[in-house]
Design a protein around this motif. Structure first.
Motif, mmCIF file in Angstrom:
data_model
loop_
_atom_site.group_PDB
_atom_site.id
_atom_site.type_symbol
_atom_site.label_atom_id
_atom_site.label_comp_id
_atom_site.label_asym_id
_atom_site.label_seq_id
_atom_site.Cartn_x
_atom_site.Cartn_y
_atom_site.Cartn_z
ATOM 1 N N TYR A 99 -30.891 23.625 116.279
ATOM 2 C CA TYR A 99 -30.636 24.435 115.085
ATOM 3 C C TYR A 99 -30.217 25.852 115.475
ATOM 4 O O TYR A 99 -29.300 26.420 114.897
ATOM 5 N N TYR A 100 -30.885 26.435 116.469
ATOM 6 C CA TYR A 100 -30.566 27.785 116.936
ATOM 7 C C TYR A 100 -29.126 27.849 117.437
ATOM 8 O O TYR A 100 -28.383 28.770 117.095
ATOM 9 N N VAL A 101 -28.728 26.877 118.244
ATOM 10 C CA VAL A 101 -27.365 26.860 118.790
ATOM 11 C C VAL A 101 -26.354 26.703 117.661
ATOM 12 O O VAL A 101 -25.361 27.433 117.599
ATOM 13 N N GLU A 102 -26.586 25.763 116.751
ATOM 14 C CA GLU A 102 -25.665 25.556 115.623
ATOM 15 C C GLU A 102 -25.573 26.803 114.754
ATOM 16 O O GLU A 102 -24.488 27.182 114.310
ATOM 17 N N LYS A 103 -26.692 27.454 114.494
ATOM 18 C CA LYS A 103 -26.716 28.660 113.662
ATOM 19 C C LYS A 103 -25.966 29.802 114.343
ATOM 20 O O LYS A 103 -25.223 30.538 113.688
ATOM 21 N N GLN A 104 -26.137 29.970 115.635
ATOM 22 C CA GLN A 104 -25.422 31.011 116.368
ATOM 23 C C GLN A 104 -23.914 30.786 116.294
ATOM 24 O O GLN A 104 -23.152 31.721 116.083
ATOM 25 N N LEU A 105 -23.482 29.539 116.475
ATOM 26 C CA LEU A 105 -22.049 29.246 116.446
ATOM 27 C C LEU A 105 -21.468 29.383 115.038
ATOM 28 O O LEU A 105 -20.345 29.858 114.872
ATOM 29 N N SER A 106 -22.231 29.003 114.018
ATOM 30 C CA SER A 106 -21.695 29.100 112.655
ATOM 31 C C SER A 106 -21.713 30.538 112.135
ATOM 32 O O SER A 106 -20.788 30.955 111.445
ATOM 33 N N ASP A 107 -22.734 31.309 112.460
ATOM 34 C CA ASP A 107 -22.844 32.678 111.935
ATOM 35 C C ASP A 107 -22.100 33.709 112.782
ATOM 36 O O ASP A 107 -21.599 34.695 112.253
ATOM 37 N N HIS A 108 -22.069 33.521 114.091
ATOM 38 C CA HIS A 108 -21.514 34.530 114.989
ATOM 39 C C HIS A 108 -20.420 33.970 115.900
ATOM 40 O O HIS A 108 -20.098 34.564 116.921
ATOM 41 N N GLY A 109 -19.864 32.814 115.542
ATOM 42 C CA GLY A 109 -18.877 32.168 116.396
ATOM 43 C C GLY A 109 -17.509 32.835 116.352
ATOM 44 O O GLY A 109 -17.021 33.211 115.292
ATOM 45 N N VAL A 110 -16.922 33.015 117.506
ATOM 46 C CA VAL A 110 -15.546 33.512 117.647
ATOM 47 C C VAL A 110 -14.829 32.589 118.626
ATOM 48 O O VAL A 110 -15.441 32.013 119.516
ATOM 49 N N THR A 111 -13.522 32.465 118.444
ATOM 50 C CA THR A 111 -12.763 31.628 119.374
ATOM 51 C C THR A 111 -12.232 32.482 120.514
ATOM 52 O O THR A 111 -11.867 33.638 120.337
ATOM 53 N N THR A 112 -12.225 31.902 121.662
ATOM 54 C CA THR A 112 -11.691 32.549 122.856
ATOM 55 C C THR A 112 -11.161 31.459 123.773
ATOM 56 O O THR A 112 -11.330 30.268 123.496
ATOM 57 N N SER A 113 -10.542 31.847 124.845
ATOM 58 C CA SER A 113 -10.038 30.851 125.791
ATOM 59 C C SER A 113 -10.670 31.083 127.158
ATOM 60 O O SER A 113 -10.997 32.206 127.535
ATOM 61 N N GLY A 114 -10.836 29.996 127.865
ATOM 62 C CA GLY A 114 -11.398 30.052 129.207
ATOM 63 C C GLY A 114 -10.468 29.363 130.179
ATOM 64 O O GLY A 114 -9.673 28.507 129.798
ATOM 65 N N ILE A 115 -10.568 29.722 131.435
ATOM 66 C CA ILE A 115 -9.718 29.149 132.470
ATOM 67 C C ILE A 115 -10.589 28.412 133.484
ATOM 68 O O ILE A 115 -11.569 28.968 134.001
ATOM 69 N N VAL A 116 -10.239 27.160 133.753
ATOM 70 C CA VAL A 116 -10.961 26.356 134.738
ATOM 71 C C VAL A 116 -10.690 26.927 136.118
ATOM 72 O O VAL A 116 -9.540 27.079 136.521
ATOM 73 N N THR A 117 -11.759 27.274 136.828
ATOM 74 C CA THR A 117 -11.607 27.896 138.143
ATOM 75 C C THR A 117 -11.991 26.975 139.289
ATOM 76 O O THR A 117 -11.547 27.176 140.422
ATOM 77 N N GLU A 118 -12.819 25.979 139.014
ATOM 78 C CA GLU A 118 -13.295 25.127 140.102
ATOM 79 C C GLU A 118 -13.704 23.771 139.542
ATOM 80 O O GLU A 118 -14.196 23.664 138.425
ATOM 81 N N LEU A 119 -13.523 22.753 140.344
ATOM 82 C CA LEU A 119 -13.957 21.396 140.010
ATOM 83 C C LEU A 119 -14.881 20.908 141.113
ATOM 84 O O LEU A 119 -14.656 21.201 142.292
ATOM 85 N N TYR A 120 -15.923 20.174 140.741
ATOM 86 C CA TYR A 120 -16.804 19.595 141.752
ATOM 87 C C TYR A 120 -17.511 18.380 141.175
ATOM 88 O O TYR A 120 -17.487 18.144 139.971
ATOM 89 N N ILE A 121 -18.125 17.619 142.049
ATOM 90 C CA ILE A 121 -18.827 16.403 141.643
ATOM 91 C C ILE A 121 -20.275 16.500 142.115
ATOM 92 O O ILE A 121 -20.539 16.794 143.286
ATOM 93 N N LYS A 122 -21.204 16.266 141.188
ATOM 94 C CA LYS A 122 -22.624 16.171 141.545
ATOM 95 C C LYS A 122 -22.930 14.700 141.797
ATOM 96 O O LYS A 122 -22.636 13.854 140.976
#
Length: 176
Positions: A99-122
């Motif tokens: 609920y906290y995560v959903e509320k944060q995204l709905s009340d204070h959510g903004v769109t932005t873009s991110g760039i993938v910098t690294e790939l790895y496998i666990k």
């Protein structure tokens, strides 16, 4: 040989038990707080594992004070104690965190873009999980996060569309 009842020792044990009980309740409350408001901060289960272990040990203290007597039914009683006491504590923490995560995204959510910098496998004992690490900027600070790279669809240098909380930038959702 007679064993004398000592009122002073009994009172000291009750006080010691009371202090341990109060300490365990404080640890359970602290673990609940971290589980609700901070378990999203670190991808993976490191923090969550420590919260669950500390909470589980804190739950054992009241059990030991009230129920421990080493009878043959002790294991069943321990299981029932954790199911009926620990379960009702853990379930609301999970629900409140979502609920906290959903509320944060709905009340204070903004769109932005991110760039993938690294790939790895666990690698686990019988599993391999691909991850992608990406960075994004929000509130004048650069953040680094990681997501599971389902179907190996992300490549290094790819751009991700994100919905992030302005108040807590570590809460994000990949929009694509």
């Amino acid at each position: 040989m007679k064993i004398r009842y000592n009122k002073r020792n009994n009172a000291a044990n009750k006080n010691r038990n009371r202090y341990w009980l109060i300490a365990s309740i404080i640890v359970i409350i602290a673990c609940s707080y971290f589980g609700i408001f901070h378990s999203h901060r670190y991808f993976g289960f490191d923090l969550n594992l420590w919260v669950v272990l500390a909470g589980g040990l804190a739950l054992y203290v009241p059990y030991y004070i009230w129920l421990e007597n080493n009878s043959k039914w002790d294991k069943l009683r321990t299981l029932l104690y954790y199911l009926f006491i620990g379960g009702p504590i853990i379930y609301p923490v999970i629900i409140l965190h979502r609920y906290y995560v959903e509320k944060q995204l709905s009340d204070h959510g903004v769109t932005t873009s991110g760039i993938v910098t690294e790939l790895y496998i666990k690698r686990g004992k019988s599993s391999r999980t691909p991850y992608a690490i990406f960075t994004y900027e929000l509130n004048g600070k650069v953040w680094t996060q990681e997501v599971i790279n389902k179907d190996y669809s992300l490549l290094s240098g790819d751009t991700l569309q994100l919905l992030c909380s302005e108040e807590d930038p570590e809460i994000f959702e990949v929009i694509k």
